[in-house]
Design an enzyme around this catalytic site. Structure first.
Site, PDB file in Angstrom:
ATOM      1  CB  SER A  15     115.583 -13.092  -4.683  1.00 15.19           C
ATOM      2  OG  SER A  15     116.254 -12.269  -3.776  1.00 15.19           O
ATOM      3  CE  LYS A  66     108.876  -9.117   3.871  1.00 13.36           C
ATOM      4  NZ  LYS A  66     108.906  -7.745   3.410  1.00 13.36           N
ATOM      5  CB  ALA A 131     105.129  -2.480   1.319  1.00 10.44           C
ATOM      6  NE  ARG A 152      91.499  -2.303  -3.819  1.00  6.34           N
ATOM      7  CZ  ARG A 152      92.042  -3.291  -4.505  1.00  6.34           C
ATOM      8  NH1 ARG A 152      92.057  -3.244  -5.829  1.00  6.34           N
ATOM      9  NH2 ARG A 152      92.591  -4.319  -3.888  1.00  6.34           N
TER      10      ARG A 152
HETATM   11  P1  ATR Z   1     102.019  -6.189   0.236  1.00  5.12           P
HETATM   12  O1  ATR Z   1     102.326  -7.082   1.389  1.00  5.12           O
HETATM   13  O2  ATR Z   1     102.892  -6.433  -0.973  1.00  5.12           O
HETATM   14  O3  ATR Z   1     101.946  -4.741   0.592  1.00  5.12           O
HETATM   15  P2  ATR Z   1      99.198  -6.738   0.427  1.00  5.12           P
HETATM   16  O4  ATR Z   1      99.353  -6.917   1.869  1.00  5.12           O
HETATM   17  O5  ATR Z   1      98.391  -7.711  -0.352  1.00  5.12           O
HETATM   18  O6  ATR Z   1     100.595  -6.676  -0.307  1.00  5.12           O
HETATM   19  O7  ATR Z   1      98.613  -5.253   0.205  1.00  5.12           O
HETATM   20  C1  ATR Z   1      98.392  -4.747  -1.041  1.00  5.12           C
HETATM   21  C2  ATR Z   1      97.999  -3.263  -0.958  1.00  5.12           C
HETATM   22  O8  ATR Z   1      97.830  -2.790  -2.283  1.00  5.12           O
HETATM   23  C3  ATR Z   1      96.684  -3.009  -0.250  1.00  5.12           C
HETATM   24  O9  ATR Z   1      96.724  -1.724   0.332  1.00  5.12           O
HETATM   25  C4  ATR Z   1      95.683  -3.036  -1.431  1.00  5.12           C
HETATM   26  O10 ATR Z   1      94.469  -2.351  -1.204  1.00  5.12           O
HETATM   27  P3  ATR Z   1      93.230  -3.123  -0.459  1.00  5.12           P
HETATM   28  O11 ATR Z   1      93.580  -3.151   0.995  1.00  5.12           O
HETATM   29  O12 ATR Z   1      92.048  -2.245  -0.727  1.00  5.12           O
HETATM   30  O13 ATR Z   1      93.136  -4.467  -1.077  1.00  5.12           O
HETATM   31  C5  ATR Z   1      96.488  -2.306  -2.449  1.00  5.12           C
HETATM   32  N1  ATR Z   1      96.071  -2.568  -3.833  1.00  5.12           N
HETATM   33  C6  ATR Z   1      96.338  -3.670  -4.559  1.00  5.12           C
HETATM   34  N2  ATR Z   1      95.810  -3.546  -5.808  1.00  5.12           N
HETATM   35  C7  ATR Z   1      95.220  -2.327  -5.863  1.00  5.12           C
HETATM   36  C8  ATR Z   1      94.524  -1.587  -6.877  1.00  5.12           C
HETATM   37  N3  ATR Z   1      94.361  -2.092  -8.101  1.00  5.12           N
HETATM   38  N4  ATR Z   1      94.078  -0.347  -6.569  1.00  5.12           N
HETATM   39  C9  ATR Z   1      94.253   0.171  -5.345  1.00  5.12           C
HETATM   40  N5  ATR Z   1      94.899  -0.472  -4.345  1.00  5.12           N
HETATM   41  C10 ATR Z   1      95.383  -1.692  -4.596  1.00  5.12           C
END
Ligand code: ATR
Length: 278
Positions: A15, A66, A131, A152
C-alpha cells in the site's frame, strides 16, 4: 500528542497509504504515524477490538473489509450509508464514525483537471463493483442528472441503481451497447480492474466511437496510462489517470481525522513521476 492512524485490509503490504499520510502529517506539522494492520478474516474482530483499546485516532479500510467493518461502527455518514461501504473510520468523542471518501476523491481529482465538468455533463460508468458504488454515490450526492451504467452482468447494476434518487436518471446498458453509444457522453469512467498490470492490453470496451470533447477516466493507475486511456488519447479525447483518485481520497480522509486541509497537488505530481518511472 502524537496522532495514531492506520490501514486495515488484506493484502496491504504494498500500500502507498503510509507514504501519502506521512507526507500529509509533515505538511501540516502534526506528529504521528500511519501503520499497516494486515488482518486475516478470522483475526478481524480481534483486530477491531485491539484498535479500540489502543484508541486509534482514525483508520482507512480497504479490500476485503469495506462492508464487514460496518457492524463495529457507532455511526455512518450519509455518503457511507448510501454507498454501503466504508473506507475511512473517524474516532470522535469516543465513537467510531464510518465515512467513504472514494467517490468524492475521484470527483476532486476530476474537477482539479477538468473544471468544465458539471452536474449536467452526461456520464457513463463502466463496471458495477465496489469502486463503481463509491463513484456512483458521489455523482448522485452532487445531483448529476444523467449517469448511465454498463456492466458485464446486469444483476450487479440493478443493486447499484437502488442508490439512486430523483435528480439522477440512469439507464442500464450492456457493454456492447455502451461501446455503440460511447460518443453520447461527456465523461466516461472505467471503474473495474480490467487493464491493470504493467503489460496489460485489456480494455473493457473499445472507444472507436468516442467524442473528441469527452473526458475518459480510468481508476486503474498501474500502468498510469492503460490501453483504454491510450485509445482515448489516440481518438483525440481528454484523459484522466487513476492516481489522482488515490491521493484525493486519502487527503479527504486525512482532513476528517485532523480538521486540516492539505495540498494534494505536489504529491499527485510526485506519484505520477514514480509511476512513469522517471
Ligand atoms: P471492486 O470492488 O474492485 O470494484 P468487484 O466488486 O469484484 O471489485 O467488481 C469488479 C467489477 O469489474 C464488476 O463490475 C465486474 O463485472 P461483473 O459484475 O460482470 O463481474 C467487472 N469486471 C471484472 N473483470 C471483468 C472483465 N474481464 N470484463 C468486464 N468486466 C469485468
Amino acid at each position: 500528542m502524537s496522532l495514531f492512524l492506520g490501514l486495515v485490509g488484506n493484502p496491504i503490504q504494498h500500500s502507498r497509504s503510509p507514504w501519502i499520510h506521512h507526507y500529509f502529517l509533515k505538511q501540516v506539522s502534526i506528529d504521528g504515524g500511519y501503520h499497516l494492520f494486515q488482518l486475516n478474516e478470522d483475526e478481524f474482530e480481534q483486530g477491531m477490538k485491539a484498535l479500540k483499546l489502543l484508541k486509534i485516532d482514525g483508520f482507512n479500510v480497504t479490500v476485503p473489509y469495506k462492508e464487514k467493518v460496518i457492524p463495529f461502527l457507532n455511526e455512518l455518514t450519509p455518503i457511507a450509508e448510501r454507498v454501503g461501504a466504508v473506507n475511512t473510520v473517524i474516532h470522535r468523542d469516543g465513537k467510531w464514525i464510518g465515512h467513504n471518501t472514494d467517490g468524492e476523491g475521484f470527483l476532486e481529482s476530476l474537477w482539479q483537471s477538468y473544471s468544465q465538468v458539471t452536474k449536467d455533463s452526461k456520464v457513463l460508468l463502466l463496471g458495477a463493483g465496489g469502486a463503481a458504488r463509491g463513484i456512483y454515490g458521489a455523482l448522485i450526492h452532487h445531483h448529476f442528472s444523467k449517469v448511465d451504467i454498463a456492466n458485464r452482468s446486469v444483476g450487479k447494476i440493478e443493486s447499484l441503481v437502488e442508490m439512486k434518487n430523483k435528480s439522477t436518471e440512469t439507464e442500464l446498458l450492456t457493454l456492447g451497447e455502451a461501446e455503440e453509444k460511447v460518443g453520447e457522453y461527456d465523461v466516461i469512467i472505467q471503474t473495474t480492474s480490467v487493464g491493470m498490470g504493467k503489460d496489460s492490453k485489456d480494455q473493457i470496451i473499445s472507444l472507436k466511437n468516442v467524442n473528441q470533447n469527452s473526458v475518459v477516466c480510468d481508476i486503474v493507475y498501474q500502468p498510469l496510462e492503460t490501453a483504454f486511456l491510450k485509445e482515448a488519447k489516440f481518438h483525440g479525447a481528454h484523459i484522466l489517470t487513476g492516481h489522482g483518485m488515490l491521493i484525493h481520497q486519502a487527503a479527504l480522509a486525512f482532513e476528517q481525522w485532523t480538521g486540516k486541509k492539505v495540498d494534494a497537488t505536489p504529491l499527485t505530481k510526485e506519484l505520477e513521476s514514480i509511476l512513469r518511472g522517471e
